[in-house]
Design a protein around this motif. Structure first.
Motif, mmCIF file in Angstrom:
data_model
loop_
_atom_site.group_PDB
_atom_site.id
_atom_site.type_symbol
_atom_site.label_atom_id
_atom_site.label_comp_id
_atom_site.label_asym_id
_atom_site.label_seq_id
_atom_site.Cartn_x
_atom_site.Cartn_y
_atom_site.Cartn_z
ATOM 1 N N ILE A 9 0.841 -1.208 0.000
ATOM 2 C CA ILE A 9 0.000 0.000 0.000
ATOM 3 C C ILE A 9 0.870 1.248 0.000
ATOM 4 C CG2 ILE A 9 -1.604 1.354 1.415
ATOM 5 C CD1 ILE A 9 -2.708 -1.448 2.382
ATOM 6 N N THR A 10 1.894 1.248 0.823
ATOM 7 C CA THR A 10 2.772 2.411 0.939
ATOM 8 C C THR A 10 3.512 2.667 -0.361
ATOM 9 O OG1 THR A 10 3.005 2.039 3.307
ATOM 10 C CG2 THR A 10 4.663 3.430 2.263
ATOM 11 N N VAL A 11 4.081 1.627 -0.961
ATOM 12 C CA VAL A 11 4.793 1.802 -2.231
ATOM 13 C C VAL A 11 3.840 2.300 -3.307
ATOM 14 C CG1 VAL A 11 5.989 0.581 -4.099
ATOM 15 C CG2 VAL A 11 6.670 0.191 -1.713
ATOM 16 N N TYR A 37 4.049 10.425 -6.693
ATOM 17 C CA TYR A 37 5.348 10.858 -7.207
ATOM 18 C C TYR A 37 6.265 11.310 -6.071
ATOM 19 C CZ TYR A 37 8.212 12.227 -11.218
ATOM 20 O OH TYR A 37 9.193 12.312 -12.170
ATOM 21 N N ARG A 38 6.292 10.516 -5.010
ATOM 22 C CA ARG A 38 7.135 10.820 -3.847
ATOM 23 C C ARG A 38 8.439 10.027 -3.946
ATOM 24 N NH1 ARG A 38 3.590 14.286 -3.769
ATOM 25 N NH2 ARG A 38 2.353 14.780 -1.935
ATOM 26 N N SER A 39 9.274 10.419 -4.902
ATOM 27 C CA SER A 39 10.466 9.642 -5.197
ATOM 28 C C SER A 39 11.546 9.728 -4.131
ATOM 29 C CB SER A 39 11.028 10.005 -6.566
ATOM 30 O OG SER A 39 10.855 11.349 -6.871
ATOM 31 N N ASN A 40 11.517 10.733 -3.274
ATOM 32 C CA ASN A 40 12.517 10.790 -2.190
ATOM 33 C C ASN A 40 12.332 9.654 -1.200
ATOM 34 O OD1 ASN A 40 13.799 13.047 -3.171
ATOM 35 N ND2 ASN A 40 12.729 14.468 -1.835
ATOM 36 N N GLU A 41 11.103 9.324 -0.872
ATOM 37 C CA GLU A 41 10.817 8.290 0.121
ATOM 38 C C GLU A 41 10.778 6.885 -0.479
ATOM 39 O OE1 GLU A 41 8.927 11.051 -0.318
ATOM 40 O OE2 GLU A 41 9.554 12.171 1.452
ATOM 41 N N LEU A 42 10.688 6.795 -1.788
ATOM 42 C CA LEU A 42 10.495 5.508 -2.442
ATOM 43 C C LEU A 42 11.619 4.501 -2.194
ATOM 44 C CD1 LEU A 42 8.487 3.898 -4.106
ATOM 45 C CD2 LEU A 42 9.529 4.872 -6.173
ATOM 46 N N PRO A 43 12.896 4.864 -2.296
ATOM 47 C CA PRO A 43 13.935 3.850 -2.065
ATOM 48 C C PRO A 43 13.842 3.200 -0.678
ATOM 49 C CG PRO A 43 14.898 5.769 -3.120
ATOM 50 C CD PRO A 43 13.485 6.132 -2.742
ATOM 51 N N PHE A 44 13.625 3.982 0.356
ATOM 52 C CA PHE A 44 13.493 3.423 1.704
ATOM 53 C C PHE A 44 12.360 2.404 1.747
ATOM 54 C CE2 PHE A 44 11.325 3.402 5.792
ATOM 55 C CZ PHE A 44 12.358 3.070 6.656
ATOM 56 N N HIS A 45 11.218 2.764 1.175
ATOM 57 C CA HIS A 45 10.056 1.882 1.255
ATOM 58 C C HIS A 45 10.136 0.700 0.291
ATOM 59 C CE1 HIS A 45 7.708 3.641 4.423
ATOM 60 N NE2 HIS A 45 8.126 4.826 3.995
ATOM 61 N N TRP A 62 2.232 7.949 -16.550
ATOM 62 C CA TRP A 62 3.441 7.343 -17.081
ATOM 63 C C TRP A 62 4.703 7.824 -16.369
ATOM 64 C CZ3 TRP A 62 2.493 3.265 -19.857
ATOM 65 C CH2 TRP A 62 3.553 2.642 -20.519
ATOM 66 N N PRO A 63 4.875 9.124 -16.131
ATOM 67 C CA PRO A 63 6.087 9.566 -15.434
ATOM 68 C C PRO A 63 6.229 8.934 -14.046
ATOM 69 C CG PRO A 63 5.031 11.434 -16.478
ATOM 70 C CD PRO A 63 4.067 10.272 -16.583
ATOM 71 N N CYS A 64 5.126 8.779 -13.340
ATOM 72 C CA CYS A 64 5.179 8.138 -12.017
ATOM 73 C C CYS A 64 5.686 6.707 -12.139
ATOM 74 C CB CYS A 64 3.798 8.140 -11.357
ATOM 75 S SG CYS A 64 3.181 9.763 -10.917
ATOM 76 N N GLY A 65 5.149 5.966 -13.082
ATOM 77 C CA GLY A 65 5.553 4.577 -13.271
ATOM 78 C C GLY A 65 6.995 4.446 -13.722
ATOM 79 N N MET A 66 7.405 5.265 -14.679
ATOM 80 C CA MET A 66 8.776 5.198 -15.186
ATOM 81 C C MET A 66 9.793 5.594 -14.123
ATOM 82 S SD MET A 66 8.733 3.932 -18.171
ATOM 83 C CE MET A 66 10.299 4.363 -18.906
ATOM 84 N N THR A 67 9.504 6.636 -13.369
ATOM 85 C CA THR A 67 10.412 7.039 -12.302
ATOM 86 C C THR A 67 10.515 5.954 -11.248
ATOM 87 O OG1 THR A 67 9.978 9.384 -12.678
ATOM 88 C CG2 THR A 67 10.838 8.774 -10.510
ATOM 89 N N ALA A 68 9.393 5.356 -10.908
ATOM 90 C CA ALA A 68 9.393 4.287 -9.910
ATOM 91 C C ALA A 68 10.199 3.083 -10.383
ATOM 92 C CB ALA A 68 7.957 3.874 -9.586
ATOM 93 N N ILE A 69 10.053 2.717 -11.649
ATOM 94 C CA ILE A 69 10.794 1.569 -12.193
ATOM 95 C C ILE A 69 12.294 1.832 -12.161
ATOM 96 C CG2 ILE A 69 11.327 0.360 -14.362
ATOM 97 C CD1 ILE A 69 8.927 -0.839 -13.026
ATOM 98 N N THR A 70 12.714 3.021 -12.545
ATOM 99 C CA THR A 70 14.155 3.305 -12.524
ATOM 100 C C THR A 70 14.690 3.346 -11.098
ATOM 101 O OG1 THR A 70 13.790 5.702 -12.698
ATOM 102 C CG2 THR A 70 14.149 4.492 -14.758
ATOM 103 N N THR A 71 13.881 3.848 -10.176
ATOM 104 C CA THR A 71 14.270 3.834 -8.763
ATOM 105 C C THR A 71 14.370 2.404 -8.264
ATOM 106 O OG1 THR A 71 13.210 5.980 -8.399
ATOM 107 C CG2 THR A 71 13.634 4.616 -6.440
#
Length: 110
Positions: free
Chosen positions: A47-49, A56-64, A91-100
């Motif tokens: 749920i959190t991820v 589009y909270r890419s700063n917190e994404l790696p930790f979670h 699309w930008p949300c998904g692509m950024t998340a995948i690269t992260t």
């Protein structure tokens, strides 16, 4: 405030300027909310991820992402979630998340 042997991620990040925010993060968010019995930690991680990707909270994404993997969510499940979310969150949300996610997965293998 709960005594810890090692500083939490929040304490390392902002403990020098925001000790109350660290206390709330450690005691309420991770000490209470994440420990409630209504959902497994695995479900809470998914749920959190999904929320972080969608907002589009890419700063917190790696930790979670790391936390999700530690809580039993597989790399393949995370990739599938992000692929699905690319159509709902954008699309930008998904692509950024995948690269992260790729970076997180790679760093865990090193």
């Amino acid at each position: 405030m709960t005594e810890r042997k090692t500083p939490s991620a929040a304490a390392k990040s902002v403990g020098d300027i925001a000790p109350k925010l660290v206390q709330l993060t450690d005691d309420v968010l991770f000490g209470d909310i994440w420990e409630r019995p209504g959902l497994s930690k695995r479900d809470r991680s998914m749920i959190t991820v999904a929320t972080l990707v969608s907002l589009y909270r890419s700063n917190e994404l790696p930790f979670h992402l790391n936390r999700a993997l530690d809580n039993g969510v597989t790399e393949q499940e995370l990739i599938e979630m992000m692929t699905h979310l690319a159509f709902y969150a954008g699309w930008p949300c998904g692509m950024t998340a995948i690269t992260t996610a790729r970076d997180v997965f790679q760093s865990r293998r090193e």
